[in-house]
Write a protein that holds these residues in place. Sequence first.
Motif, PDB file in Angstrom:
ATOM      1  N   TRP A  72       0.892  -1.299  -0.068  1.00 55.42           N
ATOM      2  CA  TRP A  72      -0.173  -0.156  -0.048  1.00 55.42           C
ATOM      3  C   TRP A  72       0.830   1.242  -0.058  1.00 55.42           C
ATOM      4  N   SER A  73       2.001   1.346   0.723  1.00 58.98           N
ATOM      5  CA  SER A  73       3.002   2.545   0.603  1.00 58.98           C
ATOM      6  C   SER A  73       3.494   2.790  -0.820  1.00 58.98           C
ATOM      7  N   ARG A  74       3.380   1.926  -1.796  1.00 58.29           N
ATOM      8  CA  ARG A  74       3.872   2.219  -2.975  1.00 58.29           C
ATOM      9  C   ARG A  74       2.883   2.542  -4.029  1.00 58.29           C
ATOM     10  N   PHE A  75       1.510   2.742  -3.437  1.00 62.19           N
ATOM     11  CA  PHE A  75       0.676   3.079  -4.370  1.00 62.19           C
ATOM     12  C   PHE A  75       0.692   4.570  -4.506  1.00 62.19           C
ATOM     13  N   SER A  76       0.596   5.218  -5.990  1.00 59.41           N
ATOM     14  CA  SER A  76       0.913   6.345  -6.022  1.00 59.41           C
ATOM     15  C   SER A  76      -0.431   7.272  -5.939  1.00 59.41           C
ATOM     16  N   PRO A  77      -0.510   8.564  -5.977  1.00 58.72           N
ATOM     17  CA  PRO A  77      -1.766   9.096  -5.509  1.00 58.72           C
ATOM     18  C   PRO A  77      -2.676   8.771  -6.758  1.00 58.72           C
ATOM     19  N   ALA A  78      -2.229   8.742  -7.845  1.00 56.74           N
ATOM     20  CA  ALA A  78      -3.035   8.508  -8.966  1.00 56.74           C
ATOM     21  C   ALA A  78      -3.673   6.939  -8.799  1.00 56.74           C
ATOM     22  N   GLN A  79      -2.754   6.019  -8.209  1.00 56.45           N
ATOM     23  CA  GLN A  79      -3.630   4.767  -8.054  1.00 56.45           C
ATOM     24  C   GLN A  79      -4.438   4.626  -6.918  1.00 56.45           C
ATOM     25  N   ARG A  80      -4.229   5.496  -5.880  1.00 56.65           N
ATOM     26  CA  ARG A  80      -5.109   5.436  -4.562  1.00 56.65           C
ATOM     27  C   ARG A  80      -6.444   6.217  -5.214  1.00 56.65           C
ATOM     28  N   GLN A  81      -6.329   7.154  -6.157  1.00 56.22           N
ATOM     29  CA  GLN A  81      -7.618   7.869  -6.690  1.00 56.22           C
ATOM     30  C   GLN A  81      -8.344   6.785  -7.418  1.00 56.22           C
ATOM     31  N   GLN A  82      -7.664   6.066  -8.373  1.00 54.26           N
ATOM     32  CA  GLN A  82      -8.387   5.172  -8.978  1.00 54.26           C
ATOM     33  C   GLN A  82      -9.029   3.761  -8.292  1.00 54.26           C
ATOM     34  N   LEU A  83      -8.550   3.505  -7.261  1.00 47.74           N
ATOM     35  CA  LEU A  83      -9.055   2.528  -6.516  1.00 47.74           C
ATOM     36  C   LEU A  83     -10.350   3.194  -5.849  1.00 47.74           C
ATOM     37  N   ILE A  84     -10.258   4.247  -5.288  1.00 46.79           N
ATOM     38  CA  ILE A  84     -11.489   4.797  -4.674  1.00 46.79           C
ATOM     39  C   ILE A  84     -12.487   5.109  -5.600  1.00 46.79           C
ATOM     40  N   ILE A  85     -12.230   5.438  -6.905  1.00 47.80           N
ATOM     41  CA  ILE A  85     -13.185   5.674  -7.970  1.00 47.80           C
ATOM     42  C   ILE A  85     -13.929   4.339  -8.392  1.00 47.80           C
ATOM     43  N   ARG A  86     -12.906   3.306  -8.168  1.00 52.84           N
ATOM     44  CA  ARG A  86     -13.564   1.835  -8.401  1.00 52.84           C
ATOM     45  C   ARG A  86     -14.558   1.486  -7.163  1.00 52.84           C
ATOM     46  N   PHE A  87     -14.246   1.626  -6.036  1.00 52.00           N
ATOM     47  CA  PHE A  87     -15.001   1.631  -4.936  1.00 52.00           C
ATOM     48  C   PHE A  87     -16.230   2.466  -5.096  1.00 52.00           C
ATOM     49  N   ALA A  88     -16.096   3.626  -5.549  1.00 51.87           N
ATOM     50  CA  ALA A  88     -17.335   4.425  -5.627  1.00 51.87           C
ATOM     51  C   ALA A  88     -18.342   3.945  -6.585  1.00 51.87           C
ATOM     52  N   ASP A  89     -17.825   3.303  -7.620  1.00 50.79           N
ATOM     53  CA  ASP A  89     -18.584   2.322  -8.610  1.00 50.79           C
ATOM     54  C   ASP A  89     -19.179   1.391  -8.001  1.00 50.79           C
ATOM     55  N   LEU A  90     -18.458   0.542  -7.239  1.00 52.39           N
ATOM     56  CA  LEU A  90     -19.197  -0.867  -6.477  1.00 52.39           C
ATOM     57  C   LEU A  90     -19.935  -0.071  -5.374  1.00 52.39           C
ATOM     58  N   PHE A  91     -19.928   0.905  -4.893  1.00 51.42           N
ATOM     59  CA  PHE A  91     -20.727   1.329  -3.575  1.00 51.42           C
ATOM     60  C   PHE A  91     -22.019   1.694  -4.430  1.00 51.42           C
ATOM     61  N   ALA A  92     -22.014   2.249  -5.654  1.00 50.77           N
ATOM     62  CA  ALA A  92     -23.264   2.837  -6.384  1.00 50.77           C
ATOM     63  C   ALA A  92     -24.288   1.482  -6.880  1.00 50.77           C
ATOM     64  N   GLN A  93     -23.310   0.662  -7.140  1.00 56.96           N
ATOM     65  CA  GLN A  93     -23.844  -0.704  -7.665  1.00 56.96           C
ATOM     66  C   GLN A  93     -24.605  -1.469  -6.735  1.00 56.96           C
ATOM     67  N   HIS A  94     -24.192  -1.489  -5.641  1.00 55.98           N
ATOM     68  CA  HIS A  94     -24.552  -2.290  -4.439  1.00 55.98           C
ATOM     69  C   HIS A  94     -25.402  -1.245  -3.422  1.00 55.98           C
ATOM     70  N   PHE A  95     -25.871  -0.037  -3.917  1.00 55.77           N
ATOM     71  CA  PHE A  95     -26.252   0.811  -2.811  1.00 55.77           C
ATOM     72  C   PHE A  95     -27.619   0.502  -2.350  1.00 55.77           C
ATOM     73  N   ASP A  96     -28.395  -0.323  -3.159  1.00 57.99           N
ATOM     74  CA  ASP A  96     -29.843  -0.721  -2.775  1.00 57.99           C
ATOM     75  C   ASP A  96     -29.578  -1.818  -1.785  1.00 57.99           C
ATOM     76  N   GLU A  97     -28.620  -2.720  -1.721  1.00 63.56           N
ATOM     77  CA  GLU A  97     -28.253  -3.823  -0.870  1.00 63.56           C
ATOM     78  C   GLU A  97     -27.869  -3.079   0.373  1.00 63.56           C
ATOM     79  N   LEU A  98     -26.711  -2.351   0.434  1.00 66.52           N
ATOM     80  CA  LEU A  98     -26.394  -1.571   1.478  1.00 66.52           C
ATOM     81  C   LEU A  98     -27.276  -0.959   2.329  1.00 66.52           C
TER      82      LEU A  98
END
Length: 496
Positions: A72-98
């Motif tokens: 995790w310490s070797r993730f660049s800012p861009a990689q961390r941002q991309q991961l959060i965006i992927r999580f946001a997409d999954l969060f939106a897809q599963h929002f009704d379940e959550l």
Amino acid sequence: MNTPSPARDLPFLSNPDKDNFIDGRWRAPESGKRIDTFNPSNGQLLATLARGDKADVEAAVAAARRAFTGPWSRFSPAQRQQLIIRFADLFAQHFDELTLLESLDMGAPLHTRLRPSKNGAIQTILYFAGQARNIQGDTIPNSLPGDVTTMTFKAPVGVVGGIIPWNGPLLGQMHILGPVLATGCTAVLKPAEDASLSVLRTAELLMEAGLPPGVVNVVTGLGAEAGAALAAHPDVNRIAFTGSTATGREIIKASAGNMKRLQLELGGKSPDIVFADADLDQAVPGVAMGVYSNSGQICFAGTRVFVQRSIQDEFVERFAAYGKTLKVGDPLAQDTRLGPLISSRQLDRVLSFVEVAEKEGARLASGGARLGGDLSCGFYIEPTVFSGVTNSMTIAQEEIFGPVASIIAFDTLDEALTLANATPYGLASGVWTSNVNTALKMVHGIQAGTVWVNCYGLVDPSVGFGGYKESGYGWKGGQTQIDGYLYQKAAYLNVS
């Protein structure tokens, strides 16, 4: 009342025994002990959680530390941002379940409170995604002899312990996960024992988004066991806590061992002030939902309602009438506005405040009783309003955490300010007026972290939210929160 059929349809609840989530996998509690968690709408068993303790916290913190110094310490800012965006997409897809999990777990109305918050939740996640690439230092001119370059930069503080309350865990965890992921920290989350399911499910989604094991861990259990162990752990660098002022004090004491950084959002007894020139068509529902939203189980609920004396009678009448229009019932029903309280313990607490208020001379204008009939299996109470309240009464000074409004009369602006500030708390406040001068005087004079004018409860992630006095310190949202997950370094480069 039978268990709602949607509960049986959730894959996450197909196995109701839930373990801790440590180092990317489910892990049974070291003690083997478990906690039952119940659906507050009908009192029936919903799931069985791991009763985590010091040993489980030790394992989770160790996993978080390994992840912090590992891949995790070797993730660049861009990689961390991309991961959060992927999580946001999954969060939106599963929002009704959550949100269904959340509604079953803590009783918030699904269609009128939780699902309408989708856009705000996604915007919160994406705000922190943007901040991942906005962490900056400075090159600073100096007056040193020779050819010395001086600069500052910011680094993640390390392992963050997040203690999440039961009154909104799905969104509450985002204000810990967001800055953790944006800055490169790691986390151990301890959700409340009354409402842990949406936090556990979110951990799965983070792994699906590509988060390395150990970056986010979840230990369920009791506050006095798992929460206390997390607060005192010597390898935890920061604690983010939302909860009672009493528990906040204990966390402050526990933090002294290794000088942990703290963000504490604690209790509130927020004033909501209605002037005679206010638009009552706007103010009555606005003030009412400032009290009754989430059945009053909100830290910034505006339960001390100060009303200018000349309009007091009209306001009380309209306020009580509005409360009677709010449907209290099954949180899965389309038109429910108020669901149950979280537990029988909380129901008894709220009813005890109603009893004390009547003994102290407050006048019950509406509500005040537990609901029976089809709702008798759950922890339901009517929207309640007291008039004739003085600022020294128990219901005007202590946080009730239920749908109970105290209406207090005032005459002048100065009196309203004095009464509003006569509390050990300073979390939030509201003002209703058509006079901009009045609004500005109140904004500057009220001692609270947030002042809403002609609205109540709005929170934007770029602005943030925080408390004053015994309502805590630290900030949720905005650049200030990001800075709290970083520490600043200075570098001196002698190139002569």
